[in-house]
Write an enzyme that holds these catalytic residues in place. Structure first.
Site, PDB file in Angstrom:
ATOM      1  N   ARG A   1      37.454  54.691  39.290  1.00 57.06           N
ATOM      2  CA  ARG A   1      38.764  54.497  39.923  1.00 57.06           C
ATOM      3  C   ARG A   1      39.705  54.850  38.727  1.00 57.06           C
ATOM      4  O   ARG A   1      40.115  53.909  37.923  1.00 57.06           O
ATOM      5  CB  ARG A   1      38.962  53.428  40.357  1.00 57.06           C
ATOM      6  CG  ARG A   1      40.166  53.038  41.475  1.00 57.06           C
ATOM      7  CD  ARG A   1      40.274  51.692  41.617  1.00 57.06           C
ATOM      8  NE  ARG A   1      41.099  50.861  40.811  1.00 57.06           N
ATOM      9  CZ  ARG A   1      40.979  49.742  40.638  1.00 57.06           C
ATOM     10  NH1 ARG A   1      40.576  48.789  41.258  1.00 57.06           N
ATOM     11  NH2 ARG A   1      41.902  49.121  39.534  1.00 57.06           N
TER      12      ARG A   1
ATOM     13  N   HIS B   1      43.985  49.803  41.990  1.00 60.17           N
ATOM     14  CA  HIS B   1      43.489  49.508  43.128  1.00 60.17           C
ATOM     15  C   HIS B   1      44.429  50.125  44.044  1.00 60.17           C
ATOM     16  O   HIS B   1      44.075  50.930  44.908  1.00 60.17           O
ATOM     17  CB  HIS B   1      43.426  48.184  43.230  1.00 60.17           C
ATOM     18  CG  HIS B   1      43.153  47.726  44.808  1.00 60.17           C
ATOM     19  ND1 HIS B   1      42.135  47.980  45.497  1.00 60.17           N
ATOM     20  CD2 HIS B   1      44.008  47.027  45.560  1.00 60.17           C
ATOM     21  CE1 HIS B   1      42.145  47.349  46.847  1.00 60.17           C
ATOM     22  NE2 HIS B   1      43.198  46.795  46.731  1.00 60.17           N
TER      23      HIS B   1
ATOM     24  N   TYR C   1      43.991  43.924  33.364  1.00 59.13           N
ATOM     25  CA  TYR C   1      42.600  43.567  33.331  1.00 59.13           C
ATOM     26  C   TYR C   1      41.707  44.399  32.801  1.00 59.13           C
ATOM     27  O   TYR C   1      40.429  44.213  32.516  1.00 59.13           O
ATOM     28  CB  TYR C   1      42.121  42.926  34.679  1.00 59.13           C
ATOM     29  CG  TYR C   1      42.398  44.329  35.704  1.00 59.13           C
ATOM     30  CD1 TYR C   1      43.772  44.034  36.549  1.00 59.13           C
ATOM     31  CD2 TYR C   1      41.572  45.324  36.066  1.00 59.13           C
ATOM     32  CE1 TYR C   1      43.808  44.954  37.711  1.00 59.13           C
ATOM     33  CE2 TYR C   1      41.749  46.278  36.825  1.00 59.13           C
ATOM     34  CZ  TYR C   1      42.865  45.960  37.521  1.00 59.13           C
ATOM     35  OH  TYR C   1      42.889  46.835  38.665  1.00 59.13           O
TER      36      TYR C   1
END
Lengths: 345, 343
Positions: A247, A251, A260
């Site tokens: 990815r 998100h 993160y």
């Protein structure tokens, strides 16, 4: 088993073994991947401009989506998620519908007749079993269509995944489970989703075929999906495919991945870009040049811009239409509520 | 031509007639064939017992294992698969063995069955029927005795049906199977053996039309499924003292025939709602609120609710008996209203 993902194109665009597709078809799929990327980037920009609601990017996953759908026939089903716009579009769900969906307009859910694509599933994992149902229906009706469902690594942690895989195994439904393992479920990495060595390993427990594939390799994805589709169509049951990808973005547009994860993964996977590697391959085969690139980029950009204009030209729904699409006919208690809304000052 | 059938056989007949008329209708659920659902050779299909209450008995030999499907124990699995099959053009009727098992299937009903037409912009139908079994009074304990009508009724996009008689069960189930939208069809386990006159031919009872079970001028009693019968018992007792109760069976909770209920309340000026469910956020509170909102000026006394306790249905027989509303409690509620008027 599942030690090395199948690869047909190295990140440098070198062909390993035989290509499962003729060059002309690869050029068509390359153009489709470009279109998907144009759409994806356009939507991110439009979200920042306030023209779209939350948007989930799929940059980096174009080969997994276009390669998988390339193995299908028109009558087959595609049952995907909010991150599968590329797959949905390539199976016939127009860009304008997808854009409308992201403006909150449910008219986007109206797929054209004969396009067997369900609207993007928003709940994580709940849709995979629908692809067991559509596949089951095909068998009962006696047609030979198969169903492809797309989902991420995070969805395999849901109980729904177990029930869908278990049903597909027991009833041998013609379903292809395409897990795009992009490494992240919002902020949770793949190793916090499952202690299994790979997701493909889970196929063994369910008694279905399994495959591990380089998800950024268009030709390898196509090859394993085509095998799975052929098996399903021949009545040999379901397959679980794990496509290893990444990815590249957040998100969704609500997320900031720098909180993160470091940029290392993104930089590493940028070197394995699914579009660039096909470009290099085509170039080495004499099937790519900058003029053609400019031509298809402009074509796909126009295609997406036209869809945006069409979506934005549509008259927005009014409060009167709040019950639209709930039932085949509006029942009296909803007609009453509709009348209350009309009376609102 | 009618003859006497019980609720169980009336449901079986509705399934049989609709399956014979429309080969898109399939059945799925746990143990719905019973015994013979697992294997083509043994045991013989004729021996299939048709689920824990025998409701689907005899359908496997008629329609085969492709259409009468015994599934693995997975409510998300078969409800979800039914949704997919419905999108692809079939008309699945699934059975959740007990309504109490709703928890393991609820995402499919709440976020998929109920919302797919909506997110498809009205373009796609999800014509599934979820048959399920509810009700206390079977000594079946806390996890096999609930009613939970209101959980389904609360969800926009679902239709909710709960017949109290065999004739209604057949006609409403046929409507449910023919309906283009998802229908939750709740059967009460204590009513399966109740007889009624049931027409032989297939017939459809429309949703959203209440049945006036008994006419009366003094008080309106709305009964929820099995409580319709308890309300009639109470009405008979009240009648001995010259109090004439009108008993209404809404039959479907979504859509709800509010018109018939309000007209009755306007006539009698009193309302008692009887529901064996837990009292909070129930059909009892829903129907009471309807009358309070739309018929307040007709009311001559406070609305009364007679319900189960806000507690799990007890396993202990004396406690379970105390849990379920009976005719005496309904009579007491009516007398309470009348007494308040006298003061």
């Amino acid at each position: 088993m599942f030690d090395t993902p199948l690869q047909r194109l190295t990140p440098n665009g070198d062909l390993l073994g035989e290509s499962p597709l003729p060059l002309e078809e690869i050029r068509r799929l390359y153009q489709a991947m470009l279109s998907a990327r144009v759409y994806d980037r356009k939507c991110s920009v439009m979200q920042r401009q306030g023209r779209l609601a939350t948007y989930a990017q799929f940059e980096g996953q174009e080969a997994s989506q276009i390669g998988a759908v390339a193995a299908l026939r028109k009558q087959d089903w595609v049952v995907g998620t909010y991150r599968d716009a590329g797959a949905m579009w390539f199976h016939g769900y127009p860009w304008v519908n997808l854009i409308l969906g992201r403006t909150g307009d449910e008219r986007g859910g109206r797929a054209p007749d004969g396009v067997n694509v369900t609207p993007p599933s928003i709940t994580v994992g709940g849709h995979m079993i629908h692809a067991v149902g559509t596949a089951w229906a095909s068998r009962i009706k006696g047609d030979d269509s198969v169903s492809l469902t797309l989902f991420g690594d995070g969805a395999t942690s849901e109980g729904d995944f177990h029930e869908a895989m278990n049903f597909a195994g027991v009833y041998k439904t013609p379903t292809i489970f395409m897990c795009q393992n992009n490494g992240w479920a919002i902020s949770m990495p793949r190793d916090r989703q499952t202690a299994s060595k790979t997701i493909a390993h889970k196929s063994i427990a369910y008694g279905v075929a399994g495959a591990l594939v380089d998800g950024n390799d268009l030709l390898a994805v196509y090859e394993v999906c085509k095998q799975a589709v052929d098996r399903a169509r021949a009545g040999e049951g379901a397959t679980l495919i794990e496509a290893l990808t990444y990815r590249m973005g957040p998100h969704t547009t609500t997320d900031d991945p720098s909180r993160y994860r470091t940029n290392e993964g993104v930089e590493e996977w940028a070197q394995k870009d699914p579009i660039e590697r096909v470009r290099r391959y085509l170039e080495s085969e004499g099937a790519w040049d900058p003029a053609w690139q400019a031509e298809v980029e402009s074509e796909e950009s126009d295609r997406v811009e036209t869809a945006v204009s069409e979506a934005e030209a549509l008259t927005p729904w009014t409060a009167d239409e709040i019950f639209e699409g709930m039932f085949a006919e509006i029942p009296p208690h909803l007609a009453y509520q509709q009348s209350l809304l009309r009376r609102r000052p | 031509m009618t003859r006497t059938l019980n609720v169980k056989d009336a449901i079986n007949e509705a399934l049989r007639q609709e399956m014979a008329a429309d080969n898109r209708v399939i059945l799925m659920g746990e143990d719905i064939a019973g015994g013979a659902g697992r294997d083509a050779d043994y045991p013989p299909a004729a021996d299939a017992w048709g689920g824990p209450f025998g409701v689907t008995q005899g359908l496997l030999p008629l329609f085969g294992r492709e259409r009468v499907i015994d599934t693995a124990i997975a409510e998300t699995g078969f409800v979800g698969a039914a949704i997919g099959a419905a999108i692809a053009g079939l008309r699945p009727v699934v059975e959740i063995m007990y309504v109490d098992f709703i928890g393991t299937s609820f995402d499919q009903l709440l976020n998929h069955a109920a919302k797919l037409r909506y997110v498809y912009g009205g373009k796609v139908s999800v014509p599934i029927v979820v048959r399920t079994v509810a009700g206390a009074g079977f000594r079946a304990a806390a996890e096999h005795s609930q009613t939970l009508y209101s959980l389904y009724t609360h969800v926009p996009g679902l239709k909710v049906v709960a017949p109290a008689t065999a004739a209604d069960a057949k006609g409403l189930l046929i409507s449910a199977i023919r309906d283009p939208d998802p229908v939750i069809f709740i059967e009460h386990k204590r009513l399966y053996m109740e007889d009624d006159e049931v027409p032989e031919e297939p017939y459809a009872i429309p949703f959203g039309v209440a049945r006036i079970v008994r006419s009366g001028r003094d008080v309106t009693i709305v009964g929820v499924q099995k409580m319709v019968h308890t309300a009639v018992e109470a009405a008979t007792l009240l009648s001995r003292d010259g109090i004439e109760a009108e008993v209404i069976d809404p039959r479907t909770y979504s859509p709800l025939d509010s018109e018939t209920i309000l007209q009755s309340v306007e006539k009698t000026g009193r309302l008692v709602v009887v529901d064996e469910s837990h009292p909070r956020c129930s059909l009892a509170t829903d129907i009471a609120a309807l009358a309070a909102d739309a018929a307040f000026h007709s009311l001559r006394g406070p609305i009364k609710m007679v319900t189960g306790a806000h507690a799990p249905v007890p396993f202990s027989p004396p406690l379970e008996d105390a849990y379920i509303p009976d005719a005496a409690r309904i009579v007491a509620a009516v007398r309470d209203q009348l007494d308040k008027k006298a003061r």
